[in-house]
Design a protein around this motif. Structure first.
Motif, mmCIF file in Angstrom:
data_model
loop_
_atom_site.group_PDB
_atom_site.id
_atom_site.type_symbol
_atom_site.label_atom_id
_atom_site.label_comp_id
_atom_site.label_asym_id
_atom_site.label_seq_id
_atom_site.Cartn_x
_atom_site.Cartn_y
_atom_site.Cartn_z
ATOM 1 N N ALA A 1 6.453 0.637 9.855
ATOM 2 C CA ALA A 1 7.586 0.660 9.001
ATOM 3 C C ALA A 1 7.424 0.727 7.545
ATOM 4 O O ALA A 1 6.379 0.563 7.254
ATOM 5 C CB ALA A 1 8.367 -0.938 9.020
ATOM 6 N N VAL A 2 8.448 1.760 6.984
ATOM 7 C CA VAL A 2 8.173 2.220 5.346
ATOM 8 C C VAL A 2 9.465 1.764 4.696
ATOM 9 O O VAL A 2 10.344 1.848 4.958
ATOM 10 C CB VAL A 2 8.002 3.851 5.433
ATOM 11 C CG1 VAL A 2 7.849 4.045 4.347
ATOM 12 C CG2 VAL A 2 6.823 4.228 6.508
ATOM 13 N N TYR A 3 8.782 1.007 3.745
ATOM 14 C CA TYR A 3 9.797 0.400 2.651
ATOM 15 C C TYR A 3 9.538 0.989 1.344
ATOM 16 O O TYR A 3 8.521 1.589 0.999
ATOM 17 C CB TYR A 3 9.559 -1.109 2.591
ATOM 18 C CG TYR A 3 9.822 -1.931 3.462
ATOM 19 C CD1 TYR A 3 10.831 -2.555 3.530
ATOM 20 C CD2 TYR A 3 8.910 -1.994 4.590
ATOM 21 C CE1 TYR A 3 11.226 -3.407 4.993
ATOM 22 C CE2 TYR A 3 9.180 -2.992 5.803
ATOM 23 C CZ TYR A 3 10.270 -3.634 5.764
ATOM 24 O OH TYR A 3 10.468 -4.543 6.658
ATOM 25 N N GLN A 4 10.655 1.177 0.598
ATOM 26 C CA GLN A 4 10.610 1.743 -0.783
ATOM 27 C C GLN A 4 10.105 0.731 -1.885
ATOM 28 O O GLN A 4 10.666 -0.397 -1.779
ATOM 29 C CB GLN A 4 11.916 2.302 -1.315
ATOM 30 C CG GLN A 4 12.025 2.934 -2.222
ATOM 31 C CD GLN A 4 13.163 3.781 -2.824
ATOM 32 O OE1 GLN A 4 14.342 3.782 -1.848
ATOM 33 N NE2 GLN A 4 13.408 4.450 -3.800
ATOM 34 N N LEU A 5 9.351 1.091 -2.830
ATOM 35 C CA LEU A 5 9.102 0.108 -3.936
ATOM 36 C C LEU A 5 9.779 0.631 -5.135
ATOM 37 O O LEU A 5 9.851 1.814 -5.155
ATOM 38 C CB LEU A 5 7.569 0.102 -3.973
ATOM 39 C CG LEU A 5 6.650 -0.507 -2.849
ATOM 40 C CD1 LEU A 5 5.258 -0.158 -3.104
ATOM 41 C CD2 LEU A 5 7.247 -1.688 -2.515
ATOM 42 N N PRO A 6 9.937 -0.214 -6.115
ATOM 43 C CA PRO A 6 9.498 -1.638 -6.132
ATOM 44 C C PRO A 6 10.558 -2.697 -5.350
ATOM 45 O O PRO A 6 10.463 -3.734 -5.302
ATOM 46 C CB PRO A 6 9.529 -2.105 -7.399
ATOM 47 C CG PRO A 6 10.439 -1.194 -8.186
ATOM 48 C CD PRO A 6 10.561 0.007 -7.626
ATOM 49 N N LEU B 1 5.856 3.576 -1.896
ATOM 50 C CA LEU B 1 6.320 3.581 -0.804
ATOM 51 C C LEU B 1 5.120 2.474 0.007
ATOM 52 O O LEU B 1 4.024 2.420 -0.384
ATOM 53 C CB LEU B 1 6.108 4.525 0.270
ATOM 54 C CG LEU B 1 7.229 5.573 -0.042
ATOM 55 C CD1 LEU B 1 6.951 6.553 0.936
ATOM 56 C CD2 LEU B 1 8.853 5.069 0.173
ATOM 57 N N LEU B 2 5.730 1.459 0.794
ATOM 58 C CA LEU B 2 4.765 0.580 1.251
ATOM 59 C C LEU B 2 4.996 0.771 3.048
ATOM 60 O O LEU B 2 6.150 0.785 3.792
ATOM 61 C CB LEU B 2 5.027 -0.876 0.934
ATOM 62 C CG LEU B 2 4.273 -2.089 1.814
ATOM 63 C CD1 LEU B 2 4.425 -3.146 0.747
ATOM 64 C CD2 LEU B 2 4.914 -2.650 2.918
ATOM 65 N N ALA B 3 3.768 0.906 3.651
ATOM 66 C CA ALA B 3 3.743 0.978 5.176
ATOM 67 C C ALA B 3 3.220 -0.184 5.906
ATOM 68 O O ALA B 3 2.069 -0.790 5.242
ATOM 69 C CB ALA B 3 3.072 2.198 5.563
ATOM 70 N N THR B 4 3.836 -0.652 6.858
ATOM 71 C CA THR B 4 3.393 -1.868 7.407
ATOM 72 C C THR B 4 3.880 -1.907 8.718
ATOM 73 O O THR B 4 4.163 -0.705 9.642
ATOM 74 C CB THR B 4 3.906 -3.077 6.781
ATOM 75 O OG1 THR B 4 3.410 -4.238 7.629
ATOM 76 C CG2 THR B 4 5.417 -3.174 6.732
ATOM 77 N N GLY B 5 3.971 -2.940 9.700
ATOM 78 C CA GLY B 5 4.362 -2.988 11.031
ATOM 79 C C GLY B 5 6.016 -3.368 10.975
ATOM 80 O O GLY B 5 6.471 -4.057 9.871
#
Length: 464
Positions: free
Chosen positions: A176-181, A164-168
Motif C-alpha cells: 500500500a502506498v499513501y501520499q504525504l503529508p 510517499l509512504l509504503a506499507t502493507g
C-alpha cells in the motif's frame, strides 16, 4: 640640532600621510557619520575565532553561510552521537490495547507512523499522546484477503523526498502506498504480486520500491507520478476512498540454498544509495545483493556467519557496510571485500536476539529481544560505555560497563492464554522490534511488545 630636525621631519611626514588619507577617503568618512576614521582598505580583518562556542552563537543568529560552519556541524553531530545515548530519558506512550508495534517512522518533529501485529496503521503524536488510525487499503477481492490469518504490518518506509509512504494493506500480502503529508491512499499492489506476507520494503527512488515477502520473492513496483501529483482523492457512493490497483514490474525469487531450501523467506531489505544496490536477508542464513533498475538483477549471495533468526538489516553509506542482526550477534558485510576486518559483535542479552538495527555515522544502535538498547562504535569496535558520573557535563572517564538503556514495562493483556500458558507471570521483557531517530530534535522513538508470540501487549516510548 640634528636630532630636533629629524623629529620635525617625522612629524611633517605623519601630517602629510594623515592629510592624504583624509582626502582619499572623505566620502567614506562622511558615510561613517563622524564616528572616526575607517580602517584602511588593505588592513586585514581580525582572524575569525573558530571555536564551538562561536559556532553555536553563529547558528543561533542564522549564520549558516560561512565556509567553516559545516566542519563544526560535523563535529557537533559526532559529539552528539557519542553523548546522546547516556543523556536520554524515557517517557512511556500509552497505545490502548494495540498488540506489538513492528514498524515505525518519523513523519515530522512530533508525529510517528506505526504498524502493529493486530494490523493497525496509526499516527501517534509524541507530545500529546493522541493516536489517529489510518484506514487500510483493500484488495480488489477483499473476501480472499480476510480469509487469511493476518500477521500485521511489518514494514513502513518513506521515499527519499518524504512524499510517499509504503506499507502493507489490509491483506498483508499487498503493498500500500499513501501520499504525504495527507496520508491519502494512492495505490495498492495487490495483483500478480506476493502470495504471502510482506516482511520488508525499500525505496530505490521517489517512485520505485521493492518489497520482500515470506513467499521467497522480491517484487519491484513503480508508482506513476500522475497518481499523486495534484491528485484529489475521490470517493464512491459508499464513502470509501478510491485508489489505483497496480501490479509489479518484476518479481524475482530468492535462490534456494542446498542446506535449507524450504526457508528462503525474505526477512529484511536495505538500500545503498551510494552504490545503487539492494541488500536482502533470507531466513535460510544468506545475504543477497541485487541491482535494481527496471528489473531486479542478482549480483551475489553470501552465507552469513550466524544463521539463526536473521531478522533485521541496515546499511551505512559512510562506511559502505551492511549490518545483519541475528539471534545473538550483529555481523558486518562489505560485499566488495570478502575478507571482513570488522568482527561480529555479540549482544549477550540472554539469547533473545537482535530485533532492530540502525546506523548513524559510525554508531550502530541495537534493539534486543530483552528490552534493551545497546550502542556500538564501529571505528573503536566496542560498545559505548557508561560514564563514572551521572552529571551530563562530567568529563570523567568510562566505567568499563556497557551502556544499556532498559525500556519500561509497557502494557500486557492479562487474558486466559497469559494465565494458562505463562502462569500469570506479571512481567515479560519487551522485544524492541523497531526504533527510529529524529536527530534534528535529538529524540528516539522505540516500540515493540512481549517476545512470546502468544502474548498480547505492547511497548512504546519516547527517549529524549
Amino acid at each position: 640640532m640634528a636630532p630636533q630636525q629629524t623629529g620635525s621631519r617625522k612629524r611633517k611626514a605623519s601630517a602629510l600621510e594623515a592629510g592624504a588619507g583624509s582626502s582619499s577617503s572623505q566620502g567614506l568618512m562622511s558615510a561613517g557619520h563622524g564616528e572616526g576614521p575607517l580602517l584602511p582598505k588593505k588592513q586585514k580583518r581580525p582572524a575569525t575565532l573558530r571555536s564551538l562556542v562561536h559556532y553555536l552563537k553563529g547558528r543561533t543568529v542564522g549564520a549558516w553561510g560561512r565556509a567553516w560552519l559545516p566542519g563544526f556541524e560535523g563535529k557537533l553531530r559526532g559529539y552528539a552521537v557519542h553523548r546522546l545515548p547516556e543523556l536520554l530519558t524515557e517517557r512511556l506512550l500509552a497505545l490502548g490495547t494495540l498488540n506489538k508495534v513492528f514498524a515505525s517512522q518519523w513523519l515530522n518533529a512530533t508525529q510517528v507512523v506505526c504498524g502493529t501485529k493486530c494490523n493497525t496503521l496509526f499516527v501517534v503524536d509524541v507530545q500529546s499522546g493522541q493516536i489517529n488510525r489510518i484506514p487500510l487499503m483493500r484488495d480488489r477481492m477483499p473476501a480472499l484477503a480476510r480469509d487469511q490469518p493476518t500477521c500485521g504490518i511489518h514494514a513502513i518506509e518513506l521515499n527519499p523526498s518524504k512524499t510517499l509512504l509504503a506499507t502493507g494493506g489490509e491483506n498483508p500480502n499487498s503493498l500500500a502506498v499513501y501520499q504525504l503529508p495527507t496520508l491519502d491512499p494512492v495505490c495498492l499492489g495487490d495483483r500478480h504480486g506476493h502470495r504471502d506476507w510482506i516482511f520488508a520494503i525499500a525505496w530505490m527512488s521517489d517512485t520505485v520500491a521493492v518489497s520482500g515477502s515470506r513467499d521467497g520473492t522480491m517484487a519491484l513496483w513503480r508508482v506513476d507520478p500522475d497518481m499523486f501529483i495534484g491528485n484529489i482523492p475521490w470517493h464512491n457512493d459508499a464513502a470509501l476512498p478510491l485508489y489505483t490497483h497496480i501490479r509489479p514490474k518484476d518479481v524475482e525469487a530468492i535462490p534456494r540454498a542446498s542446506s535449507n531450501p524450504s526457508n528462503r523467506k525474505v526477512r529484511a531489505l536495505a538500500f545503498s544509495g551510494k552504490n545503487q544496490e539492494l541488500g536482502a536477508v533470507s531466513l535460510d542464513g544468506y545475504f543477497h545483493l541485487w541491482k535494481a533498475r527496471s528489473t531486479l538483477s542478482r549480483l551475489l549471495s553470501i552465507r552469513l556467519p550466524y544463521c539463526r533468526e536473521n531478522v533485521c538489516l541496515t546499511y551505512c553509506d559512510e562506511l559502505s557496510l551492511y549490518a545483519v542482526g541475528s539471534q545473538s550477534h550483529v555481523s558486518f558485510l562489505d560485499p566488495r571485500h570478502r575478507q571482513q576486518n570488522i568482527r561480529p559483535l555479540c549482544s549477550r542479552e540472554g539469547g533473545t536476539g537482535v530485533r532492530s538495527l540502525s546506523f548513524y555515522q559510525h554508531i550502530v544502535t541495537v534493539g534486543t529481544g530483552h528490552g534493551s538498547l545497546l550502542f556500538y562504535d564501529i571505528r573503536a569496535q566496542k560498545f559505548l560505555e557508561e560514564r563514572s558520573s551521572a552529571s551530563s557535563d562530567s568529563f570523567l572517564g568510562p566505567t568499563g560497563r556497557k551502556l544499556k538503556l532498559t525500556c519500561g514495562r509497557g502494557w500486557l493483556n492479562h487474558d486466559e492464554l497469559w494465565v494458562n500458558y505463562f502462569g500469570g507471570v506479571e512481567e515479560f521483557p519487551n522485544a524492541l522490534y523497531t526504533h527510529c531517530y529524529n536527530w534534528p530534535e535529538m529524540k528516539l522513538f522505540v516500540a515493540g511488545g512481549p517476545l512470546p508470540s502468544g502474548l498480547h501487549g505492547h511497548y512504546a516510548g519516547l527517549w529524549s
